[in-house]
Design a protein around this motif. Structure first.
Motif, PDB file in Angstrom:
ATOM      1  N   ARG A 267       0.836  -1.207   0.000  1.00 42.84           N
ATOM      2  CA  ARG A 267       0.000   0.000   0.000  1.00 42.84           C
ATOM      3  C   ARG A 267       0.870   1.256   0.000  1.00 42.84           C
ATOM      4  NH1 ARG A 267      -4.444   2.688  -1.581  1.00 42.84           N
ATOM      5  NH2 ARG A 267      -5.309   4.041   0.044  1.00 42.84           N
ATOM      6  N   LEU A 268       1.916   1.286   0.815  1.00 40.52           N
ATOM      7  CA  LEU A 268       2.795   2.453   0.847  1.00 40.52           C
ATOM      8  C   LEU A 268       3.474   2.642  -0.504  1.00 40.52           C
ATOM      9  CD1 LEU A 268       3.933   4.744   2.545  1.00 40.52           C
ATOM     10  CD2 LEU A 268       5.701   3.181   3.389  1.00 40.52           C
ATOM     11  N   ARG A 269       3.880   1.540  -1.117  1.00 41.94           N
ATOM     12  CA  ARG A 269       4.485   1.619  -2.444  1.00 41.94           C
ATOM     13  C   ARG A 269       3.471   2.126  -3.482  1.00 41.94           C
ATOM     14  NH1 ARG A 269       9.022  -0.898  -3.991  1.00 41.94           N
ATOM     15  NH2 ARG A 269       8.036  -1.493  -5.964  1.00 41.94           N
ATOM     16  N   LEU A 270       2.216   1.728  -3.323  1.00 39.54           N
ATOM     17  CA  LEU A 270       1.187   2.143  -4.273  1.00 39.54           C
ATOM     18  C   LEU A 270       0.955   3.651  -4.225  1.00 39.54           C
ATOM     19  CD1 LEU A 270      -0.992   1.257  -6.334  1.00 39.54           C
ATOM     20  CD2 LEU A 270      -2.589   1.145  -4.414  1.00 39.54           C
ATOM     21  N   ILE A 271       0.822   4.210  -3.020  1.00 38.16           N
ATOM     22  CA  ILE A 271       0.551   5.651  -2.955  1.00 38.16           C
ATOM     23  C   ILE A 271       1.795   6.454  -3.355  1.00 38.16           C
ATOM     24  CG2 ILE A 271      -1.348   5.431  -1.315  1.00 38.16           C
ATOM     25  CD1 ILE A 271       0.504   6.349   0.889  1.00 38.16           C
ATOM     26  N   ALA A 272       2.984   5.861  -3.172  1.00 40.23           N
ATOM     27  CA  ALA A 272       4.197   6.501  -3.690  1.00 40.23           C
ATOM     28  C   ALA A 272       4.197   6.435  -5.214  1.00 40.23           C
ATOM     29  CB  ALA A 272       5.435   5.823  -3.120  1.00 40.23           C
ATOM     30  N   GLY A 273       3.768   5.299  -5.763  1.00 42.23           N
ATOM     31  CA  GLY A 273       3.684   5.148  -7.211  1.00 42.23           C
ATOM     32  C   GLY A 273       2.720   6.138  -7.839  1.00 42.23           C
ATOM     33  N   ARG A 274       1.673   6.491  -7.122  1.00 44.23           N
ATOM     34  CA  ARG A 274       0.714   7.478  -7.627  1.00 44.23           C
ATOM     35  C   ARG A 274       1.393   8.828  -7.830  1.00 44.23           C
ATOM     36  NH1 ARG A 274      -4.664   6.243  -3.859  1.00 44.23           N
ATOM     37  NH2 ARG A 274      -5.194   4.239  -4.838  1.00 44.23           N
ATOM     38  N   VAL A 275       2.266   9.181  -6.904  1.00 42.68           N
ATOM     39  CA  VAL A 275       3.009  10.437  -7.036  1.00 42.68           C
ATOM     40  C   VAL A 275       3.892  10.403  -8.285  1.00 42.68           C
ATOM     41  CG1 VAL A 275       4.802  11.881  -5.984  1.00 42.68           C
ATOM     42  CG2 VAL A 275       2.972  10.925  -4.559  1.00 42.68           C
ATOM     43  N   ILE A 276       4.583   9.270  -8.481  1.00 44.32           N
ATOM     44  CA  ILE A 276       5.440   9.124  -9.659  1.00 44.32           C
ATOM     45  C   ILE A 276       4.619   9.255 -10.937  1.00 44.32           C
ATOM     46  CG2 ILE A 276       7.005   7.569 -10.881  1.00 44.32           C
ATOM     47  CD1 ILE A 276       8.106   8.602  -8.207  1.00 44.32           C
ATOM     48  N   ALA A 277       3.442   8.633 -10.958  1.00 40.30           N
ATOM     49  CA  ALA A 277       2.596   8.657 -12.151  1.00 40.30           C
ATOM     50  C   ALA A 277       2.080  10.066 -12.436  1.00 40.30           C
ATOM     51  CB  ALA A 277       1.432   7.685 -11.982  1.00 40.30           C
ATOM     52  N   VAL A 278       1.651  10.774 -11.401  1.00 34.63           N
ATOM     53  CA  VAL A 278       1.147  12.135 -11.606  1.00 34.63           C
ATOM     54  C   VAL A 278       2.263  13.036 -12.114  1.00 34.63           C
ATOM     55  CG1 VAL A 278       0.213  14.188 -10.456  1.00 34.63           C
ATOM     56  CG2 VAL A 278      -0.731  11.938  -9.926  1.00 34.63           C
ATOM     57  N   ARG A 279       3.449  12.914 -11.522  1.00 33.06           N
ATOM     58  CA  ARG A 279       4.577  13.742 -11.969  1.00 33.06           C
ATOM     59  C   ARG A 279       4.911  13.429 -13.430  1.00 33.06           C
ATOM     60  NH1 ARG A 279       8.730  16.630  -9.388  1.00 33.06           N
ATOM     61  NH2 ARG A 279      10.195  17.337 -10.996  1.00 33.06           N
ATOM     62  N   ALA A 280       4.929  12.154 -13.799  1.00 31.60           N
ATOM     63  CA  ALA A 280       5.217  11.789 -15.184  1.00 31.60           C
ATOM     64  C   ALA A 280       4.190  12.397 -16.139  1.00 31.60           C
ATOM     65  CB  ALA A 280       5.245  10.264 -15.330  1.00 31.60           C
ATOM     66  N   MET A 281       2.919  12.318 -15.750  1.00 31.06           N
ATOM     67  CA  MET A 281       1.854  12.875 -16.584  1.00 31.06           C
ATOM     68  C   MET A 281       2.024  14.383 -16.745  1.00 31.06           C
ATOM     69  SD  MET A 281      -2.215  13.044 -15.785  1.00 31.06           S
ATOM     70  CE  MET A 281      -1.881  14.113 -14.381  1.00 31.06           C
ATOM     71  N   LEU A 282       2.266  15.080 -15.626  1.00 32.37           N
ATOM     72  CA  LEU A 282       2.415  16.533 -15.677  1.00 32.37           C
ATOM     73  C   LEU A 282       3.657  16.941 -16.468  1.00 32.37           C
ATOM     74  CD1 LEU A 282       1.431  17.467 -11.999  1.00 32.37           C
ATOM     75  CD2 LEU A 282       0.047  17.725 -14.067  1.00 32.37           C
ATOM     76  N   ARG A 295       6.132   0.027 -14.399  1.00 32.18           N
ATOM     77  CA  ARG A 295       6.554  -1.376 -14.500  1.00 32.18           C
ATOM     78  C   ARG A 295       8.053  -1.531 -14.267  1.00 32.18           C
ATOM     79  NH1 ARG A 295       5.188  -5.802 -14.359  1.00 32.18           N
ATOM     80  NH2 ARG A 295       5.343  -6.777 -16.403  1.00 32.18           N
ATOM     81  N   LYS A 296       8.848  -0.723 -14.959  1.00 27.56           N
ATOM     82  CA  LYS A 296      10.298  -0.927 -14.939  1.00 27.56           C
ATOM     83  C   LYS A 296      10.986  -0.181 -13.802  1.00 27.56           C
ATOM     84  CE  LYS A 296      10.442  -1.788 -19.928  1.00 27.56           C
ATOM     85  NZ  LYS A 296      10.940  -1.325 -21.255  1.00 27.56           N
ATOM     86  N   ALA A 297      10.729   1.112 -13.704  1.00 30.05           N
ATOM     87  CA  ALA A 297      11.425   1.912 -12.692  1.00 30.05           C
ATOM     88  C   ALA A 297      10.863   1.678 -11.292  1.00 30.05           C
ATOM     89  CB  ALA A 297      11.332   3.395 -13.054  1.00 30.05           C
ATOM     90  N   CYS A 298       9.569   1.431 -11.201  1.00 30.03           N
ATOM     91  CA  CYS A 298       8.938   1.273  -9.888  1.00 30.03           C
ATOM     92  C   CYS A 298       8.718  -0.192  -9.509  1.00 30.03           C
ATOM     93  CB  CYS A 298       7.602   2.019  -9.852  1.00 30.03           C
ATOM     94  SG  CYS A 298       7.755   3.793 -10.173  1.00 30.03           S
ATOM     95  N   GLY A 299       8.880  -1.090 -10.461  1.00 28.58           N
ATOM     96  CA  GLY A 299       8.770  -2.509 -10.157  1.00 28.58           C
ATOM     97  C   GLY A 299       7.375  -2.986  -9.830  1.00 28.58           C
TER      98      GLY A 299
END
Length: 407
Positions: A267-282, A295-299
């Motif tokens: 769960r902690l990894r998931l909410i961290a992944g959300r931050v990565i995804a939003v930053r990538a999108m922006l 998939r690759k950078a966040c595993g």
């Protein structure tokens, strides 16, 4: 001070007249807000089917998401919204809250008008903010240092999840019979979604048994309890949410998961992944590029990566998912600094509104919370919170899987 000064007028008006004026304006604002379910209208209705099709097509291009039709004209609602007179209320605190909420509703209508267009993302970032370098670096550190953990073999389906939810709701009803929460299993939502008084559960939901209590503590003990308490206030905006309330509301939800001992590594990894995804999108990444980074950078697994990217890219790019981690940090810092959570149980408010809520309560315009999150009475949760406040450490964000945090 002249005789026509607004402060003099406010002092001369009976409190009951001021209340009636505020009630009328609040009711009209709520009437507009009730005409659209903002998040439901921004969320795809076919996430599972779109995922299967996208995988079958080789994981390239944009998935084909379907959305609910708008059964209203946003421009008509905007005109109705701005026809509400707010400058005559003679209660500056309430007037300010209603003006803020009107501006937020206007921005939400702008998002709905621009679904799946290039203009959607700009309005989304304006509403939810961007991702700071500090938050992005922290999210990357979590993904780097928090090891993956094995999946629990005990899983519950949507019906079992509904039964657990109804059990918790009944406990709250024993405290206050007017807690009129409902639970629906639906085919057109992904995961769980609260629109008080409804908790909507994805018909395809499969949740680890150990995640049930943390998940429902988030959805029921935070979102639904604050919705109920807000509904018991004189002004309906405390139920629908004051402007900017979502960040701390979701932060409190993650805090609830942590407090009951259920903020596991995944769960902690998931909410961290959300931050990565939003930053990538922006930063300009398309859906496929974001998916590949997850998939690759966040595993992350392919299903998790798709669903996470789908949340972030829905309707053209929704920046909301960065607020979970940001809000959690804000709540934890607030507690360490000696902050009192009681004002947050009175309704859906933002940190900036805490002193306003206290002043309204002193004026007799706010009621105490009728329900408090039940987990706050649990000895283990109280001990966990006290221990963190006495000695805060990022390693304590993980609830039980201490071996999942690597040095």
């Amino acid at each position: 001070m002249s005789a026509s000064d607004p402060l003099d007028i406010a002092r001369a008006l009976p409190l009951e007249e001021i209340r009636e004026a505020c009630d009328s304006a609040d009711a009209r604002l709520n009437e507009v807000a009730r005409k659209f379910d903002y998040l439901l209208l921004l969320s795809p209705t076919n996430t599972h089917e779109a995922m299967d099709d996208w995988f079958a097509a080789g994981c390239t291009g944009d998935p084909h998401f379907h959305y609910r039709d708008l059964d209203f004209d946003p421009s008509e609602l905007r005109r109705e919204l701005h026809s509400i007179e707010l400058s005559h209320l003679q209660e500056p605190l309430v007037e300010g809250l209603l003006l803020e909420k009107r501006q937020e509703l206007d921005l939400q209508l702008t998002l709905l008008e621009n679904r799946c267009s290039k203009d959607f993302l700009l309005a989304s970032e304006q509403l939810y903010g961007g991702v700071s370098d500090e938050l992005h670096d922290t999210a990357k550190a979590i993904l780097s240092r928090v090891a993956k953990a094995g999946r629990s073999k005990q899983v519950v389906d949507a019906e079992a999840l509904r039964d657990h939810a109804l059990t918790i709701i009944e406990r709250y009803r024993e405290q206050d019979p007017e807690f009129d929460a409902e639970v629906e299993i639906r085919d057109d939502v992904t995961g769980l979604l609260v629109s008080y008084p409804k908790l909507m559960i994805d018909s395809d939901a499969r949740v680890s048994l150990r995640r049930v209590d943390p998940l429902l503590s988030h959805e029921i003990s935070i979102h639904m309890v604050t919705g109920f308490n807000g509904d018991c206030q004189q002004f309906s905006i405390f139920k629908t949410g004051l402007a900017g309330y979502e960040e701390v509301q979701e932060g409190l939800g993650v805090f609830a998961e942590w407090a009951v001992g259920g903020l596991y590594a995944a769960r902690l990894r998931l909410i961290a992944g959300r931050v990565i995804a939003v930053r990538a999108m922006l930063d300009g990444a398309d859906f496929t590029e974001c998916y590949r980074e997850l998939r690759k950078a966040c595993g992350m697994g392919r299903t998790t990566s798709f669903k996470l990217a789908a949340r972030v890219y829905r309707s053209g790019g929704l920046a909301k998912d960065a607020i979970y981690l940001r809000g959690f940090f804000r709540v934890m810092e607030y507690l360490v600094g000696g902050g009192d959570l009681e004002p947050y149980w009175m309704g859906k408010i933002a940190p900036i509104h805490v002193p306003v809520v206290r002043e309204l309560a002193e004026k007799g315009l706010m009621n105490p919370a009728r329900l408090r999150p039940e987990f706050l009475n649990r000895p283990d949760a109280r001990k966990r919170i006290e221990d963190y406040c006495n000695d805060p450490s990022p390693q304590k964000w993980l609830s039980t899987e201490s071996d999942a945090w690597t040095q």
